[in-house]
Scaffold this motif. Structure first.
Motif, PDB file in Angstrom:
ATOM      1  N   GLU A 238       0.842  -1.199   0.000  1.00 26.79           N
ATOM      2  CA  GLU A 238       0.000   0.000   0.000  1.00 26.79           C
ATOM      3  C   GLU A 238       0.881   1.255   0.000  1.00 26.79           C
ATOM      4  O   GLU A 238       1.805   1.385   0.798  1.00 26.79           O
ATOM      5  N   THR A 239       0.575   2.145  -0.948  1.00 23.65           N
ATOM      6  CA  THR A 239       1.423   3.315  -1.184  1.00 23.65           C
ATOM      7  C   THR A 239       0.541   4.530  -1.440  1.00 23.65           C
ATOM      8  O   THR A 239      -0.440   4.440  -2.183  1.00 23.65           O
ATOM      9  N   THR A 240       0.900   5.641  -0.839  1.00 22.52           N
ATOM     10  CA  THR A 240       0.213   6.905  -1.120  1.00 22.52           C
ATOM     11  C   THR A 240       1.082   7.744  -2.051  1.00 22.52           C
ATOM     12  O   THR A 240       2.281   7.917  -1.808  1.00 22.52           O
TER      13      THR A 240
ATOM     14  N   THR B 234      -6.251  -1.474  -6.988  1.00 20.25           N
ATOM     15  CA  THR B 234      -7.334  -0.789  -6.270  1.00 20.25           C
ATOM     16  C   THR B 234      -6.802   0.537  -5.749  1.00 20.25           C
ATOM     17  O   THR B 234      -5.724   0.583  -5.134  1.00 20.25           O
ATOM     18  N   PHE B 235      -7.554   1.593  -6.031  1.00 17.62           N
ATOM     19  CA  PHE B 235      -7.212   2.947  -5.568  1.00 17.62           C
ATOM     20  C   PHE B 235      -8.262   3.448  -4.587  1.00 17.62           C
ATOM     21  O   PHE B 235      -9.467   3.191  -4.759  1.00 17.62           O
ATOM     22  N   THR B 236      -7.795   4.203  -3.596  1.00 19.19           N
ATOM     23  CA  THR B 236      -8.680   5.018  -2.767  1.00 19.19           C
ATOM     24  C   THR B 236      -8.356   6.478  -3.034  1.00 19.19           C
ATOM     25  O   THR B 236      -7.190   6.883  -2.906  1.00 19.19           O
TER      26      THR B 236
ATOM     27  N   SER C  72     -13.772   3.106  -3.106  1.00 18.48           N
ATOM     28  CA  SER C  72     -12.563   2.803  -3.859  1.00 18.48           C
ATOM     29  C   SER C  72     -12.885   2.457  -5.310  1.00 18.48           C
ATOM     30  O   SER C  72     -14.041   2.294  -5.695  1.00 18.48           O
TER      31      SER C  72
ATOM     32  N   GLN D  75     -11.618  -0.215  -8.444  1.00 15.69           N
ATOM     33  CA  GLN D  75     -10.866  -1.423  -8.776  1.00 15.69           C
ATOM     34  C   GLN D  75     -10.794  -1.578 -10.284  1.00 15.69           C
ATOM     35  O   GLN D  75     -11.813  -1.485 -10.978  1.00 15.69           O
TER      36      GLN D  75
ATOM     37  N   THR E  50      -4.242   6.852  -2.894  1.00 20.25           N
ATOM     38  CA  THR E  50      -3.604   5.680  -2.306  1.00 20.25           C
ATOM     39  C   THR E  50      -3.795   4.468  -3.205  1.00 20.25           C
ATOM     40  O   THR E  50      -4.911   4.176  -3.641  1.00 20.25           O
ATOM     41  N   VAL E  51      -2.685   3.801  -3.483  1.00 21.36           N
ATOM     42  CA  VAL E  51      -2.733   2.497  -4.147  1.00 21.36           C
ATOM     43  C   VAL E  51      -2.856   1.452  -3.048  1.00 21.36           C
ATOM     44  O   VAL E  51      -1.890   1.159  -2.340  1.00 21.36           O
ATOM     45  N   ASN E  52      -4.043   0.907  -2.863  1.00 16.83           N
ATOM     46  CA  ASN E  52      -4.269  -0.082  -1.797  1.00 16.83           C
ATOM     47  C   ASN E  52      -3.709  -1.447  -2.150  1.00 16.83           C
ATOM     48  O   ASN E  52      -3.208  -2.174  -1.281  1.00 16.83           O
ATOM     49  N   HIS E  53      -3.825  -1.791  -3.446  1.00 12.94           N
ATOM     50  CA  HIS E  53      -3.387  -3.097  -3.911  1.00 12.94           C
ATOM     51  C   HIS E  53      -2.934  -2.985  -5.349  1.00 12.94           C
ATOM     52  O   HIS E  53      -3.615  -2.343  -6.165  1.00 12.94           O
TER      53      HIS E  53
END
Length: 502
Positions: free
Chosen positions: A361-363, A384-386, A446, A448, A492-495
């Motif tokens: 997970e990366t912002t 998946t992005f938030t 989010s 996907q 944020t890249v959650n996955h």
């Protein structure tokens, strides 16, 4: 994957998608699953790699992943070109074309009659039959079997109807210039009676072509069936050029009644985005589904090109690929009935697990981040992005530094975007360089995306297949970088997981 082997001069040959060895192809035709084999017939020019000499090419697969090309199945001649159509398994030999215990496959196709023929200038429906499982074909001696005296009557899709009205063959075809689907019935595939017509409705910005009609359970409930009518049109798509639309409703064996018509009659240009599209990209056309797919699955393939620039795309010696096969289903979303689409076939088993890439997970904050170890040319990307404060965030595929094909989301606009202005070769046609959009909404906060990247294409499946975008791209073979980015704030890249196929 194709049976053909790429060469140095064949940079854009797809690894995941079917393309002919050294010729032109367009519309998929005669899709059928028979005796354990998927048959893909298609519009083919056996003599070149631009449109012309229309005949039916042929490829087969047992898994929808790897295709074997066969000789031309139904060839044009001095009398007719062989335009689009469909194939049925006439298991009860209603046509009489069978021999002994062998039931025939019957192709129903459009004869486009040439100058000097008895039906010069007419498009009418004809038959051919096969007694060896679809590999060799004999044209019916009494063709055509259905002639309206029209120059624009084409693309028959035939299904077997079994319902309250009886059991018989039903044909859906088009009067292309009238934006009209016409329905016929037959007991023997040779004699046809008019049932009804549908249209004009919704998108009418170009001729109607390649219809299909089939039932689907709503939300997987076999006791709640609705009928789906698909119609392709050229031009008039949501992002210009060729596209396909669909209607959901009921079919009583005679008449299709749409429950999703937005515009009755000719389209309202201001409402184009309200229509239901099979795909929002530029390069998904003439989509039709397989007959007799196992387990009643509804599987669909489209031509991955656009008539605006189809003859000019920079591929050689072949020209035009097919889309991935997709499984489609019908679901309720916000009170509306909508198709969802997912790639068919076990693609995970085709990937090289040793070359996979995952990102914790990366912002991202107003930056572009190249990812070491994520480069590649043929990939499946699951991400998946938030959203945070960013105006736009997404991926840069097949990149060269900061340039490449951008697949992104703009939350405030509710838009999924594919920007191919810097995707590689774009100057072969003035309309190819483009920014194309599709509507998208967050699900549980989010977004996907599943993205299939091939040597000359990007297919995006958003929010579990609620929206899809299919685009050709022609990057340099050295453009392999992969990046994530955000502009105007954070996301944020959650996955993120990347499977590599080549």
């Amino acid at each position: 994957m194709t049976a053909a082997t790429a060469t140095t001069a064949d940079t854009f040959r797809p690894a995941l998608h079917y393309s002919a060895r050294n010729t032109w192809l367009n519309d998929p035709n005669g899709l059928i699953h028979h005796e354990g084999v998927y048959h893909l017939f298609y519009q083919s020019n056996p003599l070149g790699n631009v449109w012309g000499n229309m005949s039916w090419g042929h490829a087969t697969s047992t898994d929808l992943l790897t295709w074997i090309e066969h000789p031309v199945a139904i060839a044009c001649d001095d009398n007719e070109d062989i335009f689009s159509g469909s194939i049925v398994f006439d298991r009860h030999n209603t046509s009489g074309f069978g021999a002994g215990s062998v039931a025939p496959l019957v192709a129903i196709y459009t004869s486009a009659f040439k100058p000097g023929s008895a039906h010069e200038g007419i498009q009418a429906q004809s038959l051919a039959y096969s007694l060896d499982g679809g590999y060799t074909w004999t044209k019916h001696a009494a063709n055509p079997v259905l002639n309206r005296g029209s120059a624009e009557f084409r693309d028959p899709k035939v299904i077997r109807y079994d319902g309250d009205a009886g059991s018989y063959w039903v044909m859906v075809a088009v009067e292309a210039a009238d934006f009209q689907v016409v329905l016929y019935k037959s007991e023997d595939l040779k004699n046809w009676d008019l049932l009804s017509s549908f249209g004009p409705a919704n998108a009418t910005g170009g001729v109607w072509e390649c219809p299909d009609l089939f039932p689907l359970p709503v939300d997987g409930d076999p006791d709640n069936l609705k009928w789906v009518l698909t119609v392709n049109l050229n031009p008039g798509g949501p992002n210009n050029g060729s596209a396909g639309q669909y209607f959901v409703g009921d079919f009583d064996g005679k008449t299709f009644t749409s429950a999703t018509t937005v515009t009755q009659g000719l389209q309202d240009p201001a409402r184009l985005a309200e229509y239901q599209w099979l795909d929002w990209g530029r390069d998904y056309y003439a989509a039709v589904s397989f007959s007799d797919a196992p387990d009643n699955r509804r599987l669909m393939i489209a031509w991955m090109n656009n008539w605006e620039y189809a003859n000019q795309i920079p591929t050689s010696p072949w020209r035009s690929p097919m889309s991935l096969a997709r499984e489609i289903s019908l679901h309720t979303s916000d009170g509306n009935l909508r198709l969802m689409q997912q790639p068919a076939g076990d693609w995970a088993a085709q990937a090289d697990p040793a070359k996979s890439f995952s990102l914790p997970e990366t912002t991202i904050s107003s930056a572009t981040q190249l990812l070491d170890g994520a480069a590649g040319t043929v990939q499946r990307i699951d991400v998946t992005f938030t959203p945070g404060s960013a105006e736009e965030f997404g991926l840069i595929l097949r990149g060269d530094g900061l340039h490449g094909t951008r697949v992104s989301i703009r939350p405030a606009e509710g838009s999924l975007i594919v920007d191919r202005r810097e995707s590689g070769q774009t100057d072969f046609h003035e309309s190819f360089s483009s920014i194309d959009t599709a509507p998208i909404q967050a699900m549980e906060g989010s977004y996907q995306l599943t993205v299939y990247v091939d040597s000359c294409s990007v297919e995006v499946f958003a929010q579990g297949g609620q929206a899809t975008m299919t685009q050709l791209i022609f990057p340099a073979d050295t453009s392999t970088n992969f990046a994530v980015y955000a502009t105007g704030g954070t996301a944020t890249v959650n996955h993120l997981h990347i499977a590599q196929f080549a």
